[in-house]
Design a protein around this motif. Sequence first.
Motif, short mmCIF file in Angstrom:
data_model
loop_
_atom_site.label_atom_id
_atom_site.label_comp_id
_atom_site.label_asym_id
_atom_site.label_seq_id
_atom_site.Cartn_x
_atom_site.Cartn_y
_atom_site.Cartn_z
N ALA A 113 0.83 -1.21 0.00
CA ALA A 113 0.00 0.00 0.00
C ALA A 113 0.87 1.26 0.00
O ALA A 113 0.57 2.24 -0.69
CB ALA A 113 -0.92 0.00 1.22
N GLU A 114 1.97 1.22 0.77
CA GLU A 114 2.86 2.38 0.88
C GLU A 114 3.50 2.73 -0.46
O GLU A 114 3.68 3.90 -0.78
CB GLU A 114 3.97 2.09 1.90
CG GLU A 114 3.56 2.33 3.33
CD GLU A 114 3.38 3.80 3.65
OE1 GLU A 114 4.21 4.62 3.25
OE2 GLU A 114 2.38 4.13 4.30
N ILE A 115 3.88 1.72 -1.22
CA ILE A 115 4.52 1.96 -2.52
C ILE A 115 3.60 2.78 -3.41
O ILE A 115 4.02 3.76 -4.04
CB ILE A 115 4.92 0.63 -3.19
CG1 ILE A 115 6.11 0.00 -2.45
CG2 ILE A 115 5.27 0.84 -4.66
CD1 ILE A 115 6.40 -1.43 -2.82
N CYS A 116 2.32 2.42 -3.46
CA CYS A 116 1.34 3.14 -4.29
C CYS A 116 1.15 4.57 -3.79
O CYS A 116 1.21 5.53 -4.57
CB CYS A 116 -0.01 2.42 -4.29
SG CYS A 116 0.05 0.81 -5.08
N THR A 117 0.94 4.71 -2.48
CA THR A 117 0.72 6.03 -1.89
C THR A 117 1.93 6.93 -2.10
O THR A 117 1.81 8.08 -2.52
CB THR A 117 0.43 5.91 -0.38
OG1 THR A 117 -0.72 5.10 -0.20
CG2 THR A 117 0.19 7.27 0.25
N PHE A 118 3.10 6.40 -1.80
CA PHE A 118 4.34 7.16 -1.91
C PHE A 118 4.58 7.59 -3.36
O PHE A 118 4.90 8.76 -3.62
CB PHE A 118 5.51 6.30 -1.41
CG PHE A 118 6.83 7.03 -1.33
CD1 PHE A 118 7.24 7.64 -0.16
CD2 PHE A 118 7.66 7.10 -2.44
CE1 PHE A 118 8.44 8.31 -0.08
CE2 PHE A 118 8.88 7.76 -2.37
CZ PHE A 118 9.28 8.36 -1.19
N SER A 119 4.44 6.64 -4.28
CA SER A 119 4.69 6.94 -5.70
C SER A 119 3.79 8.06 -6.19
O SER A 119 4.25 9.02 -6.82
CB SER A 119 4.47 5.69 -6.56
OG SER A 119 5.31 4.65 -6.13
N ASP A 120 2.48 7.94 -5.92
CA ASP A 120 1.52 8.95 -6.37
C ASP A 120 1.81 10.31 -5.75
O ASP A 120 1.78 11.34 -6.43
CB ASP A 120 0.08 8.52 -6.01
CG ASP A 120 -0.38 7.32 -6.81
OD1 ASP A 120 0.27 6.99 -7.82
OD2 ASP A 120 -1.39 6.70 -6.42
#
Length: 202
Positions: A113-120
Amino acid sequence: MQEKILQKAADMFLSYGFKSVTMDDIASELGISKKTIYKYFSNKVELVDASTISVQHTIDNAIKHIQEQNYNAIEENFTIKTVFKNMFKKAKTSPMFQLKKYYPKTYAKLMEAEICTFSDCVMDNLTKGIKNKLYRDSIDKEMVMKFYFTLVFGAYENEMFSHQMKDIIKTELKILEYHTRAIATPKGIQILEQELINYKNN
């Protein structure tokens, strides 16, 4: 009651650690029986899982709220950093380090979940910064995002870094400064210098 249990558990896990807090501790703090907790969460792993998701949603909502304000890109990053500092100020050691060590399945879900949030979040910030002429328009946004991600999450996982929360907060500030200096225009550097002063004074 389920929401109260979740909030109290999340607060205690962040403050005292996922491993050291027991179901008895949570029940005692809430003034309820342990059986009441088990009505909603069948075991501690399930409660850790749910509380981690709850904290993740709180962070996501805080970031969205900040992004909706009229901050420039560099102010935005420092405002988000302040939210993190305040949220984890009671924690003694890194919650992510604890999860990875004691609850690896929960950690894996959180990282996904963090990867998606961080990337965006980072990509939006880079786009805003370039538009405001605070970041150089020649930067490779995708590569910058990956570099930044590696630095931030590497600080949680690499044994070279302390896992004490107070040290991690300092390291994250250094990483943000390093990241910003690498991509900022002269105008952006001026704002960075002021934000560093503001952050240290808060």
